[in-house]
Write an enzyme that holds these catalytic residues in place. Structure first.
Site, PDB file in Angstrom:
ATOM      1  N   HIS A  64      33.635  46.010  86.394  1.00 32.77           N
ATOM      2  CA  HIS A  64      32.910  47.147  86.963  1.00 32.77           C
ATOM      3  C   HIS A  64      31.561  47.313  86.271  1.00 32.77           C
ATOM      4  O   HIS A  64      31.275  46.624  85.299  1.00 32.77           O
ATOM      5  CB  HIS A  64      33.747  48.434  86.929  1.00 32.77           C
ATOM      6  CG  HIS A  64      34.072  48.959  85.572  1.00 32.77           C
ATOM      7  ND1 HIS A  64      34.860  48.289  84.662  1.00 32.77           N
ATOM      8  CD2 HIS A  64      33.720  50.125  84.946  1.00 32.77           C
ATOM      9  CE1 HIS A  64      34.984  49.009  83.562  1.00 32.77           C
ATOM     10  NE2 HIS A  64      34.294  50.124  83.694  1.00 32.77           N
TER      11      HIS A  64
ATOM     12  N   ASP B  23      38.976  48.827  83.218  1.00 34.44           N
ATOM     13  CA  ASP B  23      39.312  50.224  82.899  1.00 34.44           C
ATOM     14  C   ASP B  23      40.217  50.847  83.958  1.00 34.44           C
ATOM     15  O   ASP B  23      40.168  52.061  84.191  1.00 34.44           O
ATOM     16  CB  ASP B  23      38.033  51.067  82.750  1.00 34.44           C
ATOM     17  CG  ASP B  23      37.274  50.727  81.475  1.00 34.44           C
ATOM     18  OD1 ASP B  23      37.757  49.893  80.692  1.00 34.44           O
ATOM     19  OD2 ASP B  23      36.189  51.308  81.268  1.00 34.44           O
TER      20      ASP B  23
ATOM     21  N   HIS C  95      39.933  48.140  76.880  1.00 34.24           N
ATOM     22  CA  HIS C  95      39.789  48.945  75.653  1.00 34.24           C
ATOM     23  C   HIS C  95      41.057  48.936  74.802  1.00 34.24           C
ATOM     24  O   HIS C  95      42.168  48.807  75.328  1.00 34.24           O
ATOM     25  CB  HIS C  95      39.492  50.415  75.990  1.00 34.24           C
ATOM     26  CG  HIS C  95      38.130  50.644  76.564  1.00 34.24           C
ATOM     27  ND1 HIS C  95      37.042  50.994  75.790  1.00 34.24           N
ATOM     28  CD2 HIS C  95      37.672  50.584  77.835  1.00 34.24           C
ATOM     29  CE1 HIS C  95      35.971  51.141  76.564  1.00 34.24           C
ATOM     30  NE2 HIS C  95      36.331  50.893  77.815  1.00 34.24           N
TER      31      HIS C  95
ATOM     32  N   ASP D 133      29.352  49.622  79.030  1.00 29.88           N
ATOM     33  CA  ASP D 133      30.177  49.027  77.979  1.00 29.88           C
ATOM     34  C   ASP D 133      30.968  47.814  78.484  1.00 29.88           C
ATOM     35  O   ASP D 133      31.798  47.260  77.764  1.00 29.88           O
ATOM     36  CB  ASP D 133      31.113  50.067  77.346  1.00 29.88           C
ATOM     37  CG  ASP D 133      32.121  50.645  78.312  1.00 29.88           C
ATOM     38  OD1 ASP D 133      31.741  50.956  79.461  1.00 29.88           O
ATOM     39  OD2 ASP D 133      33.307  50.789  77.933  1.00 29.88           O
ATOM     40  N   HIS D 134      30.688  47.381  79.716  1.00 27.54           N
ATOM     41  CA  HIS D 134      31.312  46.163  80.259  1.00 27.54           C
ATOM     42  C   HIS D 134      30.280  45.122  80.701  1.00 27.54           C
ATOM     43  O   HIS D 134      30.644  43.968  80.916  1.00 27.54           O
ATOM     44  CB  HIS D 134      32.252  46.520  81.425  1.00 27.54           C
ATOM     45  CG  HIS D 134      33.372  47.403  80.979  1.00 27.54           C
ATOM     46  ND1 HIS D 134      34.669  46.959  80.816  1.00 27.54           N
ATOM     47  CD2 HIS D 134      33.384  48.710  80.593  1.00 27.54           C
ATOM     48  CE1 HIS D 134      35.418  47.953  80.369  1.00 27.54           C
ATOM     49  NE2 HIS D 134      34.664  49.029  80.228  1.00 27.54           N
TER      50      HIS D 134
ATOM     51  N   HIS E 106      30.028  49.704  84.484  1.00 30.03           N
ATOM     52  CA  HIS E 106      29.717  50.521  83.299  1.00 30.03           C
ATOM     53  C   HIS E 106      29.075  49.686  82.178  1.00 30.03           C
ATOM     54  O   HIS E 106      29.453  48.542  81.950  1.00 30.03           O
ATOM     55  CB  HIS E 106      30.982  51.221  82.777  1.00 30.03           C
ATOM     56  CG  HIS E 106      31.371  52.408  83.606  1.00 30.03           C
ATOM     57  ND1 HIS E 106      32.645  52.929  83.605  1.00 30.03           N
ATOM     58  CD2 HIS E 106      30.646  53.176  84.466  1.00 30.03           C
ATOM     59  CE1 HIS E 106      32.679  53.975  84.427  1.00 30.03           C
ATOM     60  NE2 HIS E 106      31.488  54.136  84.968  1.00 30.03           N
TER      61      HIS E 106
ATOM     62  N   HIS F 168      38.425  54.422  88.911  1.00 26.81           N
ATOM     63  CA  HIS F 168      37.561  54.609  87.731  1.00 26.81           C
ATOM     64  C   HIS F 168      36.101  54.535  88.179  1.00 26.81           C
ATOM     65  O   HIS F 168      35.292  55.397  87.861  1.00 26.81           O
ATOM     66  CB  HIS F 168      37.897  53.530  86.708  1.00 26.81           C
ATOM     67  CG  HIS F 168      37.080  53.569  85.462  1.00 26.81           C
ATOM     68  ND1 HIS F 168      37.193  54.560  84.526  1.00 26.81           N
ATOM     69  CD2 HIS F 168      36.109  52.735  84.993  1.00 26.81           C
ATOM     70  CE1 HIS F 168      36.339  54.331  83.533  1.00 26.81           C
ATOM     71  NE2 HIS F 168      35.671  53.223  83.797  1.00 26.81           N
TER      72      HIS F 168
HETATM   73 FE    FE Z   1      34.990  50.983  79.545  1.00 29.57          FE
HETATM   74 ZN    ZN Z   2      34.381  51.968  82.454  1.00 28.61          ZN
END
Ligand code: FE
Ligand code: ZN
Length: 252
Positions: A53, A130, A168, A57-58, A55, A111
């Site tokens: 996805h 996520d 995570h 942090d990915h 985001h 998400h």
């Molecule tokens: Fe994440």
């Molecule tokens: Zn995420």
């Protein structure tokens, strides 16, 4: 198929996949260029970047890795304007080959509206980003709670022996929530002991399996009488249980 777990940022995991048959190297969700490149360097190449996805942090490592290794970036077609450097657009249920490894795209919105999971059918491995965590599920940001429930159930229906690699390391915190509403679950208590010893040694609690999650992850146990009872919702349908659990977890 060899997988290296790469710890990134505070609690993110990126995963490097080596296809030993063809020497094709891929990475799932490169959160951070430096942490990922430390591992990628050893292989001297990076053929594919797969994003679950959009985001940050990915996807934060996408562009620097692409620039250095000329990698192709794969992501959901609906996120073509939000995944940096995307070059191959994937659709729901599409099959794709990286080297000799086939995966199927499982569409798992909730998400985010364009979240996908990567299921490697032959090796029975799924990368869930996520959506599904060990003992938890992702927060609902862009989709609806019903969409998330549906996505979680798609993953729940994969073969039980499927190994789950998620985005995570939230397992310990998640376990406290599961235990609160499922306190008599012996498999859960057993798993919590294992998690503590793994985390004390700073080891990842990943991978888990679909079977283990069905036995211990409360978000996959919304159909059970004991869970409904613990929430004082014994006559409610499963999706209402899920909704309640997701709300409770948001403020846990
Ligand atoms: Fe994440
Ligand atoms: Zn995420």
């Amino acid at each position: 198929m060899k997988i290296e777990i790469i710890a990134c940022l505070n609690d993110n995991y990126s995963y490097l996949i080596e296809d030993k048959n063809t020497n094709i190297i891929s990475i799932i969700d490169p959160s951070d260029f430096n942490a990922c490149d430390k591992i990628v360097k050893k292989y001297k190449k990076l053929d594919y970047i797969l994003n679950t996805h959009h985001h940050a942090d990915h996807v934060d490592g996408n562009l620097q890795l692409k620039k250095k290794y000329n990698s192709k970036i794969l992501g959901f077609t609906g996120d073509k304007d939000r995944i940096p450097g995307i070059s191959i657009l994937l659709n729901e249920n599409q099959k794709f080959k990286i080297g000799s490894l086939d995966f199927k795209v499982i569409f798992t919105p909730g998400h985010t509206s364009g979240h996908i999971a990567f299921f490697f059918e032959e090796s029975k491995i799924v990368f869930t980003g996520d959506t599904l965590f060990s003992l938890g599920c992702g927060r609902v940001f862009e989709g609806t709670c019903d969409q998330m429930f549906n996505s979680i159930n798609k993953l729940k229906n994969l073969p039980p022996e499927t190994k789950v690699y998620c985005g995570h390391e939230y397992t310990k915190k998640n376990s406290e929530f599961c235990l609160k509403y499922d306190p008599k679950n012996l498999k859960l208590i057993e798993k919590i002991n294992l998690i503590s010893s793994q985390r004390n040694k700073n080891l990842p609690t990943i991978p888990t399996t679909i079977q283990e999650e069905k036995e211990t992850n409360i978000f996959l146990r919304c159909n059970l009488a004991e869970v409904k009872k613990a929430l004082n919702m014994k006559d409610q349908p499963d999706h209402e249980i899920f909704h309640k659990l997701r709300d409770l977890k948001d403020t846990f």
